[in-house]
Structures are given as C-alpha cells and as structure tokens.
Enzyme design. Structure first.
Site, PDB file in Angstrom:
ATOM      1  N   GLY A  13     -35.644  12.416  46.767  1.00 27.45           N
ATOM      2  CA  GLY A  13     -35.864  11.161  46.282  1.00 27.45           C
ATOM      3  C   GLY A  13     -34.876  10.346  45.625  1.00 27.45           C
ATOM      4  O   GLY A  13     -33.933  11.180  45.004  1.00 27.45           O
ATOM      5  N   ASP A 138     -38.185  13.318  38.031  1.00 27.24           N
ATOM      6  CA  ASP A 138     -39.242  14.208  37.595  1.00 27.24           C
ATOM      7  C   ASP A 138     -39.054  15.081  36.280  1.00 27.24           C
ATOM      8  O   ASP A 138     -39.679  15.534  35.623  1.00 27.24           O
ATOM      9  CB  ASP A 138     -39.846  15.162  38.666  1.00 27.24           C
ATOM     10  CG  ASP A 138     -40.712  14.233  39.724  1.00 27.24           C
ATOM     11  OD1 ASP A 138     -40.966  13.158  39.375  1.00 27.24           O
ATOM     12  OD2 ASP A 138     -40.584  14.805  41.019  1.00 27.24           O
ATOM     13  N   MET A 180     -45.177   8.213  38.498  1.00 25.83           N
ATOM     14  CA  MET A 180     -44.898   9.226  39.227  1.00 25.83           C
ATOM     15  C   MET A 180     -44.771  10.656  38.407  1.00 25.83           C
ATOM     16  O   MET A 180     -44.311  10.539  37.452  1.00 25.83           O
ATOM     17  CB  MET A 180     -43.456   8.929  39.867  1.00 25.83           C
ATOM     18  CG  MET A 180     -43.560   8.178  41.226  1.00 25.83           C
ATOM     19  SD  MET A 180     -41.903   7.959  42.197  1.00 25.83           S
ATOM     20  CE  MET A 180     -42.263   7.222  43.398  1.00 25.83           C
ATOM     21  N   ARG A 182     -45.346  14.857  40.063  1.00 24.52           N
ATOM     22  CA  ARG A 182     -46.139  15.504  40.888  1.00 24.52           C
ATOM     23  C   ARG A 182     -46.864  16.751  39.791  1.00 24.52           C
ATOM     24  O   ARG A 182     -48.143  17.056  39.486  1.00 24.52           O
ATOM     25  CB  ARG A 182     -45.696  16.268  42.118  1.00 24.52           C
ATOM     26  CG  ARG A 182     -46.710  16.986  43.018  1.00 24.52           C
ATOM     27  CD  ARG A 182     -45.845  17.282  44.249  1.00 24.52           C
ATOM     28  NE  ARG A 182     -44.884  16.194  44.750  1.00 24.52           N
ATOM     29  CZ  ARG A 182     -45.610  15.296  45.583  1.00 24.52           C
ATOM     30  NH1 ARG A 182     -46.746  15.588  46.006  1.00 24.52           N
ATOM     31  NH2 ARG A 182     -44.889  14.431  46.148  1.00 24.52           N
ATOM     32  N   TYR A 295     -42.431   2.870  43.696  1.00 25.70           N
ATOM     33  CA  TYR A 295     -41.106   3.004  43.972  1.00 25.70           C
ATOM     34  C   TYR A 295     -40.150   2.159  43.033  1.00 25.70           C
ATOM     35  O   TYR A 295     -38.852   2.435  42.951  1.00 25.70           O
ATOM     36  CB  TYR A 295     -40.794   3.065  45.603  1.00 25.70           C
ATOM     37  CG  TYR A 295     -41.418   3.917  46.265  1.00 25.70           C
ATOM     38  CD1 TYR A 295     -40.658   4.936  46.444  1.00 25.70           C
ATOM     39  CD2 TYR A 295     -42.746   4.024  46.880  1.00 25.70           C
ATOM     40  CE1 TYR A 295     -41.223   6.248  47.007  1.00 25.70           C
ATOM     41  CE2 TYR A 295     -43.196   4.771  47.440  1.00 25.70           C
ATOM     42  CZ  TYR A 295     -42.575   6.200  47.677  1.00 25.70           C
ATOM     43  OH  TYR A 295     -43.225   7.131  48.274  1.00 25.70           O
ATOM     44  N   LEU A 296     -40.600   1.232  42.513  1.00 25.41           N
ATOM     45  CA  LEU A 296     -40.001   0.495  41.541  1.00 25.41           C
ATOM     46  C   LEU A 296     -39.145   1.270  40.542  1.00 25.41           C
ATOM     47  O   LEU A 296     -38.268   1.191  40.063  1.00 25.41           O
ATOM     48  CB  LEU A 296     -40.855  -0.521  40.797  1.00 25.41           C
ATOM     49  CG  LEU A 296     -41.635  -1.634  41.518  1.00 25.41           C
ATOM     50  CD1 LEU A 296     -42.205  -2.343  40.808  1.00 25.41           C
ATOM     51  CD2 LEU A 296     -40.649  -2.525  42.654  1.00 25.41           C
ATOM     52  N   GLN A 297     -39.974   2.281  40.055  1.00 26.91           N
ATOM     53  CA  GLN A 297     -39.584   3.136  38.741  1.00 26.91           C
ATOM     54  C   GLN A 297     -38.408   3.986  39.001  1.00 26.91           C
ATOM     55  O   GLN A 297     -37.741   4.504  38.104  1.00 26.91           O
ATOM     56  CB  GLN A 297     -40.428   4.029  38.220  1.00 26.91           C
ATOM     57  CG  GLN A 297     -41.258   4.862  39.110  1.00 26.91           C
ATOM     58  CD  GLN A 297     -42.488   5.420  38.795  1.00 26.91           C
ATOM     59  OE1 GLN A 297     -42.871   5.526  37.719  1.00 26.91           O
ATOM     60  NE2 GLN A 297     -43.564   5.480  39.696  1.00 26.91           N
TER      61      GLN A 297
END
Lengths: 404, 404
Positions: A13, A138, A180, A182, A295-297
């Site tokens: 990502g 993350d 976001m 996981r 996806y903005l972040q």
C-alpha cells in the site's frame, strides 16, 4: 561492485512519504562513485519479471525532490507475493541486467518478499545485496520504533477526529469513524491525539488488539451518550470477535482476498454502516453517522508529518550506506534514541519478515477503549510540527429572564 | 439602538470557516459605541427559545481569533425550522432581553429561518433588524458568486482526489469517491481541481444536475478502464434517476428525514458500496474500492483555504455594517469583482430564502461527466494559496534484454 547497477522498487500500500525513501536511495547511491546506474522497477517485483525498468539516474535531482514530496508510490506498486518460480524469473532479469543490489520499499508482505529473494539469490549463488526499506501506515513491523508512513497517516487520523469531534459537538449525535489497520491498532489509536478538552471525542476507541463484543459496544455508546449527549467513536477495520472473525465480514456474502490471503476490509463502508444500524436500532438514538476513512488516510496530499518525511528520506539513505559499506542483507529499522531523536540499524530479514507487531499492552488503557499517556508520549513527536489546534468559547452564560 | 444588544447564532451544517463569520460579527460590533452587548445563542434558534444565551462581549479578542481559526460551529448548531408558533417563542425571548439585531449564519434553510423571523417581527411590530450571513459547503445560495465554507470543502475534495488518483495509479483498479451535495454538484465538481496530468483522475464526475443512469455509468467506467487500465470516479451523493429518486435511497429500507424534509444521504457508505458492487458484478473488474468522504470534508482541521477564511470573516463584518448603517433586513451576498477580488451586497431575504442554486450549464462539459475550463477558472482562486502539487518521474525506460 563491478557493474555498478542497483535496482529499487516499491511494494504494498502507498503512503504519503514512500517517495522520500525512493529519493533517498537514488540521491544517496549517486554519491558513490562505484554506482553507475540506479534502475527502478515499475509496480514492484511485477516490474522486474516483466522487465519493466526505468533509469532513475537520468532524473534531475530537482524533479526527484518534487516527486519525494508527492504521496503514493511513484514507481507504482503491487500485491504480488513471489514464490520459487517467481523468484527464478526475478533472477533471470536481474542477472541479464547485471543488477548487484536490490532495494525494496515496503511493509510486512514486502519484507517477506525481500527475504525470499535474498534466500533464492544465495541458493542460486548469485551475488545480490538485498535490503528491505520499511514503510507501512499500519506501524506493524517488528523491531522498529515506528515505520515511515505511519506518522503522516496518524496525523490525518488525528486531524480528522479533531474535526469530526467539533462537528459532532455542534450537531450532537453518535459519530463512528472507521480507520485502517488489519491486526495492529496504532492508526486507530492515533484518533486519541485529536482530543484536547476532557469531554472531547473520540470517547471510545476499538482496537484489533482487544476482542470486540457488539453488546459491550452498545453499552459503552449508551453510557457516553447519557453522559455527554453525544458520542464520537474510533473503530479499527480489523476488530474481531472472540473467534477471530472480523466484524466487517459478518455481513458480507462474498469475501475478497489478495495474493497474501488478506481479506479486503477497506474500500467499503459496510462496517461503519453495520455499527450505525445497530446503534439506531438498539439504542433508539436518531442522529447516528458513520464515516469510513478509507484511502484518504494513506495518500492525502497536504497532510504530511515533516518528521515522517525526514525519516522516510533517511531510511532510504541508510539503506544505501548499509549496502555499500556493509556485508549482509537486512531490513533497515528505526530506533528511538531520545525525546525526540532516532537512529537506524540493519535487522536480519528473518527477524522482521512475516511477523506482525501489534500495540503493546502499555499503550492500551485498562478499560480497553482508550489509549494511555505512554501512547500519547510515543505518538506526539511523530505527528510533526504545525499540528492545527482547536479552541472553544469560554462559558459566559446570560442570566435567564423567562425561564430562570 | 437603545438597548445596544445584538444576538448572533449559527445554523445548519458546520463548515471549516463558520467561526470566522462569528468572530467578524462580534469584533466588528464591538467597534460601534452603540453596541453594548453581543449575545450568542447556543445551537441556533433552538438556543433562543430555550433562552440558552452566552455573552460574547466577555470573550477576549485573542480567544475569538483562535476560535475563528477552529472549524465547526463554536456556538453549536441546529436543524430546527421555525414555524409561526416557534417564532412567537423567539420573539418572547428577544423582547425579554431587549435584542435589537439578529444575525443568523447559515445556508439555505437558515436563510429561510431568517426570512420567517423577519416577517414575524414585522407582523408583531417588533423592531428587529434581521441579517442572514451566508455559509454552506454546498455553494447553493442564489445571488452569491460562492458561499463561505465551500472553498475550504472544495480544497479538501480536490486534495483528496489528488491523493486518491496517485494511490489508484500505484495500485490500479476502480476508485469511487462519494462527495456531499444534495442538489448542487459544485463540491463534487471540485474533484476536477485535483487533476494535473491529462491521464489523471478523476476521469468521470457525476453531478446531481444531470440524470444518472446506472447502465451509462457502467459503460463510462468500462471505457475509461479499457483506456487507462484504471478509473477514478467522483460521485455526488445527490445523484438521481430520471424520476428524481436518489440513487442512494434505492437500496435503503428506511429513509431518514430531518425537520426540513431532507433525506439523509451522508453518514453512510451505501451509495459507494452499491456502485462498487455493480462494477464488480457487471464489468468483472476485481479491484474496486469506494470511499464516502462524509463529514471529513466539511470540518477537517488543517485543510482550509485562506481566501475562504478571509471572506468568511468579511461577511460577518459586513453584516454588522449593513445592520448598523442600513435600513433594511437582508442576506449578505458575495459578488466577484475581479480575478480575483470580491465585494459584498445586501440581498433581499425573499430573493435567497428557500431557493437553491445549482451548477450553471457553462460549468458542466457537454458529455456531462466533466467540468469546463470556465469552472476551473471559477474555482481555482477560491482554493487559496499553498495548494499541494503532485509530481511524476519522467519516462526513461531501460532497454529490455530478455523480452525485447
């Protein structure tokens, strides 16, 4: 070096600062007289096997600086996870082009790719220096104080919740923001840094490090709403029940997985909508709103931590220094050396690849729905300078005449 | 003035700069020696009938400046729409406190509230000067070149799409971003300002000013995807079919309405999810992601247009000047006088209240899924200074050896 050719690629990502690491590699490598060419592979390892390479030595340093300040992966990215056959294809191309150093900027999955390529190179007796350069919003790479990309995403999340809290205070109700993450709750926990006054939101934070119970969630929201007349909630997309099943997938009929076996969590508003529907139905609260930051972040242009930019540049530079002056493959790691300063080490690839860091217990409050001051101290310097601040009018009530 | 007391309140959805207008009223009013007190009503007209007033004269100018730079409504907001009985209650309170001027900062619905209060005051023979101060991210107030709050929200949307486009280029697929805007597509159209290179997204823009056809939408996405291998789409939450039915509500079982009869469109990811599911199912594209920008776009802290801040301050200041030196009620309107400069006029309340401006035809391209250069020229100066920019590596392909 003999050929003097090195190759760099970006995987996984995108982040707001991943191009800083790319620029770090290219500009630092140019300072070594042995280095004749810096190639880039388009879309990660996929670009290697497709022989889709570009010559970054032909770029101007001016444009490299402008690209460095641009979010997302300038070389493109991939979710491919190389197996033995894939690696054999990689070798063929690297050998044909006489590549001697391979730099891969990426997260968890990309570090595993570097480990496999490194092992395959050794087995094939091919002299290839393999360096993994950390990157992930993350913040879940082991052995790192934190990972480049996380601070900027955390800054976005903190600012987003600061604004959402102000909005929610103006028009009270329940607001659920899905963030976001996981397995690791770091990014969701960053919502706490958007809070200033004691009654500010986020009032509740749900992390994947703790088991999520819908019943307990509803009780928590009810309590906060009774206390403040409103409630702002930060929820990780990765929250799961006691069995480990993601709450986000409880609703979905079809589950989408990538090449690494990861279930798709982002790019859909299902989790926020599910939680909002439950609050409306079970608590009878009318104004309930859910946003999924999506996806903005991770690639928002113009909300970047200057500390993050600087460190992302440095991990790229250090990667080249470790490769040129060192004698082993590895993964560059950020170590904290002061409040606030960092230094860099080269970790063994097997110590980081395929492993996942989650939030340490000391960062999560005993109640499980807030962070500790230790986490606030950990995160604040990473957010960088110029963080916007929120102010309030001070209470000065006018004496009532009609309804005293 | 005799009592020297004025009252200000904020209504409707918050914006990033609505407190600039509040500070404009308070600080400008203090310069008039006749003005002895500036009261604020908490949560709009609701705060008046609840007699929930604060004395803003007791605030420091320093703190007012800090609050001015803070997004969302510092006095709180409301969705209440006063009828005759509600207005009678308002009068009772205003009369008891000897209020002589009423300033209401808000959008479409709030301007209608001011009109009703103004008419009721005249019918009740109560000398009350009523001034509406424009504010709405929707940019849908008639008689205004644009409305305060819109430029900052537009800046957020443009930056969000600039980042989403970079992300989508790195990991190709289809990206759908849903933007606020019930009847007017201005904010969705702002996505076009995130575009720099000819092949950048947003490639398609769907506005409520044009009838939405799901079949045509799928054909459009298919064409763009075939051409670029990816597709970024901006969609207004207010898109509707030929009958006028909102696409967002086609799925919903229960429809939520506010006091103004407006259906809830924001605070749910349903529309983005619906469109993404259709693309996956009908076009067989695997990587399809949808984000709903939701509340982030109107109160995000740290993504504000300096032009918007300045103008939001000025409409507050001008409102006081119109009230103190003028002889009629009205709504402050922004007029464009140069490229770029503005001036302010006082419109009659009945000319703006209850009316909705939508995007002029000259702003929408003939194909209906893009904006014109006239729109780009219209919007660009409003976004303010320091807009972040996106840069690319320049092509320098390495000659293939294995796959020539």
């Amino acid at each position: 070096m003999t050929s003097g050719k090195i190759l760099v690629a970006q995987g996984g990502g995108p982040t707001a600062v991943i191009n800083q690491s790319l620029a770090g590699v290219v500009l630092e490598a140019r300072r070594f007289r042995d280095c004749t060419r810096v190639y880039g592979a388009m879309h990660g390892v996929r670009g290697i096997i497709d022989e889709n390479l570009v010559d970054l030595t032909r770029e101007t340093s001016q444009n490299l600086e402008m690209v460095a300040a641009t979010p997302s992966s300038a070389l493109g990215s991939t979710r491919d996870k190389p197996d033995m056959a894939y690696c054999a294809e990689i070798f063929k191309v690297l050998r044909a082009h006489e590549i001697e150093q391979f730099y891969y900027i990426g997260g968890n999955d990309s570090s595993d790719t570097v480990r496999i390529v490194s092992e395959q190179a050794q087995q094939a007796n091919y002299a290839l220096r393999c360096i993994h350069i950390p990157k992930t919003i993350d913040n879940d790479l082991v052995g790192n104080d934190h990972t480049p990309g996380f601070p900027s995403a955390a800054r976005f999340v903190a600012q987003a919740f600061a604004g959402a809290n102000l909005d929610n205070a103006a028009l009270p109700g329940v607001y659920v923001g899905v963030v976001m993450g996981r397995h690791a709750g770091f990014l969701t926990a960053a919502a706490a840094l958007g809070k200033k006054f004691p009654d500010d939101g986020p009032h509740l934070i749900y992390l994947p490090e703790r088991v999520f119970s819908l019943d307990q969630f509803l009780r928590d929201v009810k309590d906060v709403y009774a206390r403040y007349g409103r409630c702002v909630v930060a929820v990780s997309e990765g929250i799961h029940d006691a069995s480990g099943a993601a709450i986000a997938t409880l609703l979905s009929q079809e589950v989408e997985r990538d090449a690494h076996g990861n279930v798709q969590l982002s790019g859909t508003g299902a989790l926020a909508d599910l939680l909002c529907d439950e609050i409306k139905a079970k608590l009878g609260i009318k104004r309930v709103r859910g946003d999924t930051f999506g996806y903005l972040q991770r690639s928002f242009i113009g909300c970047v931590s200057d500390v993050d930019q600087r460190e992302a540049r440095e991990v790229g530079e250090k990667a080249v220094q470790f490769a040129m002056w060192g004698d082993r493959d590895g993964s560059v790691a950020i170590k904290r050396t002061g409040f606030y300063s960092v230094d860099y080490e080269l970790q063994a690839l097997q110590d980081v690849a395929g492993k996942t860091r989650v939030m340490e217990d000391e960062f999560i409050s005993a109640c499980g729905t807030d962070v500790t001051d230790a986490f606030r101290m950990y995160l604040r310097p990473l957010l960088g300078s110029g963080m916007p601040d929120a102010f309030r009018l001070r209470p000065a009530p006018v004496k009532k005449i009609l309804k005293p």
